[in-house]
Design a protein around this motif. Structure first.
Motif, PDB file in Angstrom:
ATOM      1  N   SER A  18       0.859  -1.331  -0.032  1.00 31.05           N
ATOM      2  CA  SER A  18       0.094   0.165   0.017  1.00 31.05           C
ATOM      3  C   SER A  18       0.874   1.244   0.272  1.00 31.05           C
ATOM      4  O   SER A  18       1.833   0.971   0.678  1.00 31.05           O
ATOM      5  CB  SER A  18      -1.129   0.083   1.211  1.00 31.05           C
ATOM      6  OG  SER A  18      -1.522   1.635   1.421  1.00 31.05           O
ATOM      7  N   GLU A  20      -0.615   4.505   0.696  1.00 30.04           N
ATOM      8  CA  GLU A  20      -1.991   5.205   0.655  1.00 30.04           C
ATOM      9  C   GLU A  20      -1.776   6.637   1.103  1.00 30.04           C
ATOM     10  O   GLU A  20      -2.320   7.491   1.021  1.00 30.04           O
ATOM     11  CB  GLU A  20      -2.918   4.701   1.717  1.00 30.04           C
ATOM     12  CG  GLU A  20      -2.345   4.516   3.085  1.00 30.04           C
ATOM     13  CD  GLU A  20      -3.275   3.870   4.226  1.00 30.04           C
ATOM     14  OE1 GLU A  20      -4.148   3.186   3.812  1.00 30.04           O
ATOM     15  OE2 GLU A  20      -2.934   3.860   5.360  1.00 30.04           O
ATOM     16  N   SER A  23      -0.552  10.062  -3.298  1.00 26.78           N
ATOM     17  CA  SER A  23      -1.469  10.008  -4.471  1.00 26.78           C
ATOM     18  C   SER A  23      -0.721   9.590  -5.564  1.00 26.78           C
ATOM     19  O   SER A  23       0.549   9.014  -5.544  1.00 26.78           O
ATOM     20  CB  SER A  23      -1.752  11.336  -4.867  1.00 26.78           C
ATOM     21  OG  SER A  23      -0.633  12.147  -5.413  1.00 26.78           O
ATOM     22  N   LYS A 112      -1.894   1.024  -8.745  1.00 23.39           N
ATOM     23  CA  LYS A 112      -2.360   1.164  -7.463  1.00 23.39           C
ATOM     24  C   LYS A 112      -3.021   0.102  -7.317  1.00 23.39           C
ATOM     25  O   LYS A 112      -4.297   0.293  -7.703  1.00 23.39           O
ATOM     26  CB  LYS A 112      -2.478   2.450  -6.639  1.00 23.39           C
ATOM     27  CG  LYS A 112      -1.733   3.301  -6.376  1.00 23.39           C
ATOM     28  CD  LYS A 112      -2.121   4.646  -5.645  1.00 23.39           C
ATOM     29  CE  LYS A 112      -1.286   5.424  -4.877  1.00 23.39           C
ATOM     30  NZ  LYS A 112      -1.643   5.861  -3.587  1.00 23.39           N
ATOM     31  N   SER A 114      -4.002  -1.258  -4.277  1.00 18.68           N
ATOM     32  CA  SER A 114      -4.373  -1.323  -2.955  1.00 18.68           C
ATOM     33  C   SER A 114      -5.822  -0.538  -2.697  1.00 18.68           C
ATOM     34  O   SER A 114      -6.678  -1.197  -1.837  1.00 18.68           O
ATOM     35  CB  SER A 114      -3.375  -0.347  -2.131  1.00 18.68           C
ATOM     36  OG  SER A 114      -3.142   1.032  -2.170  1.00 18.68           O
ATOM     37  N   PRO A 115      -6.061   0.411  -3.604  1.00 16.32           N
ATOM     38  CA  PRO A 115      -7.373   0.923  -3.461  1.00 16.32           C
ATOM     39  C   PRO A 115      -8.457  -0.013  -3.462  1.00 16.32           C
ATOM     40  O   PRO A 115      -9.801   0.154  -2.778  1.00 16.32           O
ATOM     41  CB  PRO A 115      -7.398   2.159  -4.056  1.00 16.32           C
ATOM     42  CG  PRO A 115      -6.158   2.324  -4.372  1.00 16.32           C
ATOM     43  CD  PRO A 115      -5.389   1.060  -4.542  1.00 16.32           C
ATOM     44  N   ASP A 203       1.502  -1.827  -5.180  1.00 19.75           N
ATOM     45  CA  ASP A 203       1.514  -0.528  -5.757  1.00 19.75           C
ATOM     46  C   ASP A 203       2.717  -0.239  -6.086  1.00 19.75           C
ATOM     47  O   ASP A 203       3.691  -0.497  -5.529  1.00 19.75           O
ATOM     48  CB  ASP A 203       1.005   0.725  -4.576  1.00 19.75           C
ATOM     49  CG  ASP A 203      -0.412   0.406  -3.996  1.00 19.75           C
ATOM     50  OD1 ASP A 203      -1.203  -0.334  -4.401  1.00 19.75           O
ATOM     51  OD2 ASP A 203      -0.815   1.297  -3.356  1.00 19.75           O
TER      52      ASP A 203
ATOM     53  N   LYS B   6      -8.290   8.730   4.242  1.00 21.80           N
ATOM     54  CA  LYS B   6      -8.756   7.781   3.396  1.00 21.80           C
ATOM     55  C   LYS B   6     -10.243   7.431   3.760  1.00 21.80           C
ATOM     56  O   LYS B   6     -10.856   7.941   4.880  1.00 21.80           O
ATOM     57  CB  LYS B   6      -7.963   6.554   3.472  1.00 21.80           C
ATOM     58  CG  LYS B   6      -7.850   5.628   4.826  1.00 21.80           C
ATOM     59  CD  LYS B   6      -6.983   4.357   4.676  1.00 21.80           C
ATOM     60  CE  LYS B   6      -6.699   3.777   6.039  1.00 21.80           C
ATOM     61  NZ  LYS B   6      -5.856   2.646   6.040  1.00 21.80           N
ATOM     62  N   TYR B 173     -13.584   0.568  -3.247  1.00 22.51           N
ATOM     63  CA  TYR B 173     -12.483   1.101  -2.972  1.00 22.51           C
ATOM     64  C   TYR B 173     -12.161   1.714  -1.899  1.00 22.51           C
ATOM     65  O   TYR B 173     -13.240   2.249  -1.300  1.00 22.51           O
ATOM     66  CB  TYR B 173     -12.122   1.970  -4.378  1.00 22.51           C
ATOM     67  CG  TYR B 173     -12.150   1.499  -5.544  1.00 22.51           C
ATOM     68  CD1 TYR B 173     -10.951   1.067  -6.382  1.00 22.51           C
ATOM     69  CD2 TYR B 173     -13.321   1.540  -6.427  1.00 22.51           C
ATOM     70  CE1 TYR B 173     -11.096   0.507  -7.778  1.00 22.51           C
ATOM     71  CE2 TYR B 173     -13.480   1.015  -7.698  1.00 22.51           C
ATOM     72  CZ  TYR B 173     -12.054   0.569  -8.650  1.00 22.51           C
ATOM     73  OH  TYR B 173     -12.251   0.247  -9.783  1.00 22.51           O
ATOM     74  N   THR B 174     -11.010   1.778  -1.409  1.00 22.35           N
ATOM     75  CA  THR B 174     -10.577   2.639  -0.521  1.00 22.35           C
ATOM     76  C   THR B 174      -9.871   4.023  -1.015  1.00 22.35           C
ATOM     77  O   THR B 174      -8.912   3.657  -1.447  1.00 22.35           O
ATOM     78  CB  THR B 174      -9.863   2.058   0.652  1.00 22.35           C
ATOM     79  OG1 THR B 174     -10.527   1.021   1.305  1.00 22.35           O
ATOM     80  CG2 THR B 174      -9.474   3.053   1.728  1.00 22.35           C
ATOM     81  N   TYR B 175     -10.462   5.048  -1.101  1.00 20.97           N
ATOM     82  CA  TYR B 175      -9.789   6.278  -1.871  1.00 20.97           C
ATOM     83  C   TYR B 175      -8.810   6.949  -0.644  1.00 20.97           C
ATOM     84  O   TYR B 175      -9.197   7.253   0.558  1.00 20.97           O
ATOM     85  CB  TYR B 175     -10.851   7.470  -2.288  1.00 20.97           C
ATOM     86  CG  TYR B 175     -10.079   8.327  -2.765  1.00 20.97           C
ATOM     87  CD1 TYR B 175      -9.597   8.442  -3.999  1.00 20.97           C
ATOM     88  CD2 TYR B 175     -10.144   9.427  -2.147  1.00 20.97           C
ATOM     89  CE1 TYR B 175      -8.900   9.430  -4.698  1.00 20.97           C
ATOM     90  CE2 TYR B 175      -9.738  10.800  -2.776  1.00 20.97           C
ATOM     91  CZ  TYR B 175      -9.225  10.815  -4.069  1.00 20.97           C
ATOM     92  OH  TYR B 175      -8.576  11.744  -4.514  1.00 20.97           O
ATOM     93  N   SER B 176      -7.692   7.312  -1.036  1.00 21.33           N
ATOM     94  CA  SER B 176      -6.714   8.125  -0.448  1.00 21.33           C
ATOM     95  C   SER B 176      -6.185   9.214  -1.188  1.00 21.33           C
ATOM     96  O   SER B 176      -5.771   8.916  -2.276  1.00 21.33           O
ATOM     97  CB  SER B 176      -5.616   7.377   0.020  1.00 21.33           C
ATOM     98  OG  SER B 176      -4.472   8.063   0.628  1.00 21.33           O
TER      99      SER B 176
END
Lengths: 349, 313, 388
Positions: A18, A20, A23, A112, A114-115, A203, B6, B173-176
């Motif tokens: 990840s 996170e 961006s 990515k 991970s999202p 990612d 997030k 999704y998990t947005y960050s």
């Protein structure tokens, strides 16, 4: 006489489960700077820029438009984007350099995973009428292929475990790899594939610089000349294909000249251990060929970048004098539907 | 460094898919418990039927019925079914070549465990109780060791053929938003607007996106801008946007906050819509608990000269 | 070594409509591809590679749909590339295909772009609920309308210009059997009386949402020699990009658009575009973009674009016809809209444009743009091959 074009620089992120805290552009930018720094070029010196990424992976439409911020596209640049792995962005850039319109190209891609849940996201690649409504995830489809391979007598579970173990052992020498060192073959994810047969969720980003002719020699001590590059696609339906073979990879390799002389190294984009078995046969790679010294996609699999990373890794070995003739491969689509093969060579030492 | 934000992002839509004649016949057939294939010009029967021959690219539409029984050509045991998959208890993914077909169909096989599944095993269709004309009208396959089923000779013509399907799809999704935007959003929660300055060209970006888009370098130095600003251009919105509870007409404006080198977008209030003009000086109006200013209103200052903001439209 | 000349020998489009309920996505693209092959009198076996483009995958809810479309486009066993450069993608896709021929990688390439907007809803695809972000406050036109106001302020254009463009393009569409909107009873008064949605943009000055596909067969000099109908020759082609948003960005006349046009003119030996170019198919999603692009592309001096429109220069029988096909204002399958501009330019120089043919069109510009006025792609095609 066609133009000689080479990979002269390659940079990649440390691939991680990840990112996170960053961006996409924050993740990508250091890689762009890294590739440029290797050559001393600035964005303004680059003749053509091409990238590869996927909106579906990001969960947002037009996600690539923000990644362009990392390039510094001012004054405006000659630029394009493919909704494909970056290996195909490199192919587009290669054709651009062949026309003579540009002497250098910056190619990048990022992904990515991970999202979202990449296993589920990839189901959206499938025929939207007959397949996608069943949500068959990417591991399930690879498992169907692996079983077919076992039924045909081409491999078995211990052989697959050995592919995974070798990849993660080699990855210990790769500072960018995510999954390295001894890993258990693990439990079944979708039988017959176990955790050790599957790629990590990654990612990451990668960038490559191409240059033509003398320009390449100025920018790199030992350019990795692209002697051939080709890509081919197969029918989409799994039920109409022989899943134990990869005729498109073989045809691409043939068109890229891979079979004209033996290669010493191959970087294969095989996210599943079973797919390495298929590709080795299709690409006629003997036991004397060093396959995936980087650890391959089994050690880090940033979707949309993992194919470009293979070309970069193969080129970097040529740059370092560790390979004289290397094959790089990228794949896309369910069960190796689409395949790209490039043959890279260093000047004689 | 402040905590990176997030939040969940759900991408969900019921896609409306038109089918074309071949796919319409196949899915309508499933509704009527008939499995159709399509014959190629060289005599193969493709199931599921596709519109174009994968070998020759020819358009094909010669429909032929096949049996609801067949043979497993490969399989994979799925002990943890995922959302949307055909069965919610452990099952085998299978490719099945139906009797009379030359190609295999992907679906699920209900079986007690992996030991009960093998390549070459015989299976038959288990129909869903309620069928609407969809691939899921086949609930799954089930083991079957009797004689091969006999295909009828259905023509592929149906009364009330299906023309389309609705294919809902949801991805989670998990947005960050990353470092720079997280910092911006944190500052907004204190009703401050904080941009970032490019170390190279010195321009101040609001909101910051982590990179100076013209220089291609990371921005880091934080700069508070505003709260006042200038309307640089605008439009008057006369139609209600989807999911927005704002009375029309209203003014949607580009506002260059004092100290920012880029305009941001916001609604203008506190003034009749037809009196908003380029150069109007405005300030934010916050409402309790909102992440962004609800709108901007006039400050009462004289309008800004066009030359002071013409680069910030 | 000079580049291989690139010729357009086949053009195909679907009849663009709001919803093609009678075909699958594959059926839609197949129809355009088949028509392009028929125009070139070629078969699937004659095609060496396929280059396909479309706008965001969320519009149809299929990720990388080219994988599923390989069979329908006869791409099995061949190279297939998928381009995505936002609204300019139709143009970019054609240029990627053209480069394959120019670089002598392939002899004959099929290129295609499509959008089947009826599978979802474009505004949904464009405004996914991204957390923390301010929701889009103004709908689709709200993004463009402030830029139009900025243009009006800068150029002093009277507010009547937008309606003139819409009235012209909708009448041109009546002469194009493939256009989506066929408003047989259109009058200038009706355009002027249509609701003001995003002041200064009226309803009639906006583009529709269409299902459609457009395809072209591009080939080399030898392929052009075998063509049954006159080819269109690519005289210049270029892409330029600039960032989405940046300090000092000129949304009215973006630098990337100017640079892209200048590159094309240089390649084609165009000294004065107003004099040397006979007609233009430009990407005008809202009517006011016609005068804006006339300036950006060098057909008028800054602030003078609207005067050409007002004087009727851009009418079908004018001195510089613009959007003879009816343009994006009459037909907008987003991903295909750029390729339709390129293809319509080719039809004009081939003399194949039918009722909306401009007599004696020898050099015609095709133009596409997308993103926040950030991506540009253009080509200039001619009735005669490039000199070299």
């Amino acid at each position: 006489m066609t133009r000689e074009i080479a990979v002269v620089a390659f940079a990649q992120t440390d691939h991680r489960r990840s990112t996170e805290e960053s961006s996409e552009v924050e993740m990508l930018m250091p890689v762009l700077h890294g590739a440029l720094a290797q050559t001393g070029l600035r964005t303004a010196d680059i003749g053509f820029t091409c990238s590869g990424s996927s909106d579906y992976l990001a969960g947002r439409a037009f996600s690539f438009t923000l990644a362009l911020d990392g390039v510094g596209a001012w004054p405006p640049v000659s630029e394009s984007h493919v909704e494909m792995d970056g290996a195909w962005a490199l192919y587009e850039a290669w054709t651009k350099l062949l026309t003579g319109d540009a002497d250098t190209a910056l190619v990048y891609s990022y992904g990515k995973c991970s999202p979202g849940s990449v296993r589920d996201v990839l189901t959206r690649q499938l025929d939207p009428y007959y397949l996608a409504p069943l949500w068959p995830d990417s591991v399930a489809l690879a498992a169907l292929q692996a079983q077919a391979l076992m039924d045909a007598g081409h491999t078995d579970e211990p052989a697959l475990a050995a592919v995974g173990a070798r990849s993660r052992a080699d990855a210990t020498a790769n500072p960018h790899a995510q999954l390295k060192g001894p890993q258990p073959h693990g439990d079944y994810v979708v039988r017959p594939l176990r955790t050790g047969d599957c790629p990590p969720v990654s990612d990451g980003a990668a960038a490559v610089i191409l240059a033509a002719g003398e320009r390449a020699r100025q920018l790199c001590e030992r350019p990795a000349w692209i002697r051939g590059i080709d890509h081919r696609i197969e029918a989409h339906g799994l039920g109409v294909r022989d899943l134990t073979d990869s005729p498109s990879a073989r045809l691409a390799a043939e068109r890229a000249g891979a079979f004209e002389r033996p290669v010493d190294t191959a970087e294969l984009h095989a996210p599943f251990t079973s797919q390495e078995v298929i590709l080795r046969r299709a690409l006629r790679l003997g036991d004397d060929v060093r396959v995936n010294p980087s650890g391959g996609a089994l050690a880090a699999n940033p979707v949309m970048a993992a194919g470009l990373v293979r070309i970069g890794e193969a080129a970097a070995r040529v740059h370092r004098g560790e390979s004289d003739r290397a094959l790089a491969h990228a794949t896309s689509g369910p069960c190796l539907q689409q395949n790209l093969v490039a043959v890279l060579e260093g000047d004689p030492r | 460094m402040p905590e990176v934000l997030k939040a969940p992002l759900v991408v969900e839509f019921p896609f409306t898919r038109s089918l074309g004649p071949v796919q319409s016949a196949f899915l309508t057939g499933l509704r009527e418990r008939v499995v159709l294939g399509v014959r190629t010009t060289d005599g193969r029967t493709l199931v599921p039927p596709v519109e174009y021959d994968p070998r020759t690219a020819e358009e094909i539409h010669d429909l032929v019925e096949v049996a609801p029984t067949g043979t497993v050509t490969t399989w994979a045991w799925n002990h943890e079914p995922r959302r949307g998959q055909p069965l919610d208890t452990p099952f085998a993914w299978v490719l099945v070549r139906l009797d009379g077909a030359d190609t295999a169909l992907l679906h699920a096989l209900a079986a007690p465990g992996p030991d009960a599944v093998h390549t070459g095993m015989r299976v038959r269709v288990r129909w869903a109780g309620e069928r609407t004309g969809a691939i899921t009208d086949i609930a799954c396959f089930e083991p079957y060791d009797a004689e091969p089923g006999q295909p009828g000779n259905h023509s592929g013509e149906f009364t009330e053929p299906l023309t389309g399907i609705v294919a809902p799809a949801r991805l989670d999704y998990t947005y960050s938003p990353g470092r720079a935007q997280s910092a911006y959003i944190h500052a907004l929660s204190e009703q401050r607007t904080v941009g970032e300055r490019c170390p190279s060209c010195r321009k101040v970006y609001v909101p910051p996106r982590g990179a100076c888009p013209t220089c291609g370098v990371a921005t880091a130095e934080q700069v508070e801008v505003g709260p006042r600003g200038t309307v640089t251009t605008f439009c008057i919105v006369n139609i209600k946007a989807r999911n927005l509870d704002i009375e029309v007409p209203y003014v949607y404006a580009h506002i260059a906050l004092d100290g920012a080198d880029l305009a941001l977008h916001a609604r203008i209030g506190g003034i009749p819509y037809d009196q908003v003009r380029m150069g109007l000086r405005v300030e934010p109006v916050w409402t309790e608990g909102a992440r962004y200013p609800d709108h901007y209103r006039p400050t009462g200052e004289p309008d800004a000269d066009y030359d002071t903001y013409k680069e910030l439209l | 070594m000079s580049k291989e000349p690139v010729a357009v020998v086949g053009v195909g489009q679907t009849k663009h409509v709001a919803a093609r309920r009678d075909v699958s996505i594959a059926g839609l693209v197949r129809e355009a591809a088949r028509r392009a092959l028929d125009d070139a009198e070629l078969t699937w076996a004659d095609i060496d590679a396929v280059v396909i483009g479309k706008a965001p995958d969320f519009f149809e809810g299929v990720m990388m749909p080219e994988l599923y479309l390989a069979d329908a486009l006869g791409a099995v066993g061949k190279p297939m590339l998928r381009v995505h450069t936002a609204g300019s993608v139709g143009g970019s896709t054609a240029l990627v295909a053209a480069n394959l021929v120019a670089a002598r990688v392939h002899g004959t390439v099929l290129t295609l772009a499509f959008e089947k907007q009826s599978e979802s809803n474009a505004m949904w695809g464009l405004s996914l609920p991204i957390p923390f972000q301010q929701p889009l406050l103004a709908g689709a036109g709200g993004f463009f309308a402030p830029h139009v106001r900025a243009y009006m302020r800068r150029s002093g254009a009277p507010d009547t210009i937008g309606s003139l463009v819409a009235y012209k393009d909708r009448r041109n569409a009546l002469k194009n059997p493939y256009a989506h909107l066929h408003e047989h009873d259109i009058t200038l008064e009706k355009v002027q009386a249509s609701p003001m949605l995003w002041d200064p943009i009226r309803y009639s000055e906006t583009c529709p949402s269409s299902d459609g596909a457009c395809a072209m067969v591009l080939t080399d000099r030898a392929g052009a020699g075998r063509a049954p109908r006159p080819p269109a020759w690519m005289l210049g082609g270029a892409m330029r990009s600039e960032p989405t948003l940046f300090a000092g960005k000129d949304f009215v006349s973006p630098q990337a658009g100017k640079d892209c046009a200048a590159d094309v003119y240089r390649q084609a030996g165009i000294a004065d575009p107003r004099r040397d170019i006979d007609a233009v198919e430009m990407y005008v999603p809202f009517s006011w973009y016609e005068p804006m692009w006339l300036e950006n592309l060098g057909f008028a001096e800054e602030g003078g674009g609207w005067k050409l429109t007002e004087a009727g220069v851009t009418e079908l029988d004018g001195d510089l016809p613009v959007n003879m096909s009816g343009g994006v204002l009459s037909t907008n399958p987003i991903g295909a809209s750029g390729m339709i501009r390129f293809a319509e330019a080719a039809l004009q120089v081939r003399g194949q444009a039918g009722e909306h043919q401009v007599d004696g069109a020898r050099r015609v510009l095709g133009h596409a743009y997308g993103g926040g006025s950030q991506f540009f792609s253009m080509w200039l095609v001619g009735a005669r091959p490039p000199q070299s």
